[in-house]
Design a protein around this motif. Structure first.
Motif, short mmCIF file in Angstrom:
data_model
loop_
_atom_site.label_atom_id
_atom_site.label_comp_id
_atom_site.label_asym_id
_atom_site.label_seq_id
_atom_site.Cartn_x
_atom_site.Cartn_y
_atom_site.Cartn_z
N GLN A 7 20.55 51.10 45.27
CA GLN A 7 21.38 49.92 45.01
C GLN A 7 22.72 50.15 45.69
OE1 GLN A 7 21.89 49.07 40.84
NE2 GLN A 7 22.13 46.89 41.25
N LEU A 8 23.11 49.19 46.52
CA LEU A 8 24.33 49.34 47.30
C LEU A 8 25.39 48.37 46.83
CD1 LEU A 8 22.80 49.57 50.89
CD2 LEU A 8 23.30 51.42 49.29
N GLN A 9 26.64 48.78 46.97
CA GLN A 9 27.76 47.93 46.59
C GLN A 9 28.83 48.04 47.66
OE1 GLN A 9 28.29 45.80 43.75
NE2 GLN A 9 29.94 45.19 45.12
N SER A 25 32.65 47.01 48.96
CA SER A 25 33.95 46.65 48.38
C SER A 25 35.03 46.83 49.43
CB SER A 25 34.25 47.53 47.15
OG SER A 25 34.30 48.89 47.52
N CYS A 36 31.14 51.36 51.05
CA CYS A 36 29.77 51.08 50.60
C CYS A 36 29.32 52.27 49.77
CB CYS A 36 28.85 50.87 51.79
SG CYS A 36 27.12 50.58 51.34
N SER A 37 28.99 52.00 48.52
CA SER A 37 28.52 53.07 47.65
C SER A 37 27.07 52.82 47.27
CB SER A 37 29.38 53.14 46.39
OG SER A 37 29.30 51.92 45.68
N SER A 69 23.91 53.71 44.45
CA SER A 69 23.58 54.20 43.11
C SER A 69 22.08 54.21 42.96
CB SER A 69 24.23 53.32 42.04
OG SER A 69 23.78 51.99 42.15
N TYR A 105 28.35 42.90 54.64
CA TYR A 105 27.32 43.53 53.84
C TYR A 105 27.03 44.93 54.37
CZ TYR A 105 26.25 38.70 52.49
OH TYR A 105 26.31 37.40 52.04
N GLY A 114 23.40 45.49 49.95
CA GLY A 114 24.35 45.35 48.87
C GLY A 114 24.88 43.93 48.79
N GLN A 115 25.61 43.66 47.74
CA GLN A 115 26.33 42.40 47.66
C GLN A 115 27.43 42.42 48.71
OE1 GLN A 115 27.12 42.74 43.21
NE2 GLN A 115 27.01 40.53 43.50
N THR A 146 31.11 41.54 50.62
CA THR A 146 32.53 41.47 50.30
C THR A 146 33.21 40.59 51.33
OG1 THR A 146 34.51 42.81 49.82
CG2 THR A 146 33.07 43.61 51.58
#
Length: 123
Positions: free
Chosen positions: A2-4, A6, A21-22, A24, A94, A114-115, A117
């Motif tokens: 799962q990527l995020q 920011s 980009c992190s 999890s 992304y 990921g979502q 930004t």
């Protein structure tokens, strides 16, 4: 994985932003990672990619010399440093993890996204 993503925001032309980009649930230390962007009404396009160990990078022509992709596998993070921003850089950005060890340009080879930004550059 799962990527995020920011770090987006609003900035004036010529300014800088650093996207992060992190990951999890699982690490992406064995995967190439890419940054893509999508402006309103346009296709999502490749911006930059980095190989699993950071040894190889690739950039879309319009961002070469202005953007730098990097990664810190110990922190499970990938970054996109964006300098000398232009209004045409305005888009949703992304990050994505590839099925390959390289940070390839082909969107179809990325299977974790990921979502986005939002990055807005005003002139």
């Amino acid at each position: 994985v799962q990527l995020q993503a920011s770090g987006g925001g609003s900035v004036q032309a010529g300014g800088s932003l650093r996207l992060s980009c992190s990951a999890s649930r699982r690490t992406f230390t064995n995967n190439g990672v890419g940054w893509f962007r999508q402006a309103p009404g346009q296709e999502r396009e490749f911006v930059a990619g980095i190989s699993w160990n950071g040894g190889s990078t690739a950039y879309e022509d319009s961002v070469k010399g202005r953007f730098t992709i990097s990664r810190d596998n110990a922190k499970n993070m990938v970054y996109l440093q964006m300098n000398s921003l232009k209004s045409e850089d305005t888009a949703v950005y992304y990050c994505a993890a590839a099925r390959t060890a390289a940070g390839v340009r082909q969107k179809a080879l990325y299977n974790y996204w990921g979502q986005g930004t939002q990055v807005t550059v005003s002139s």
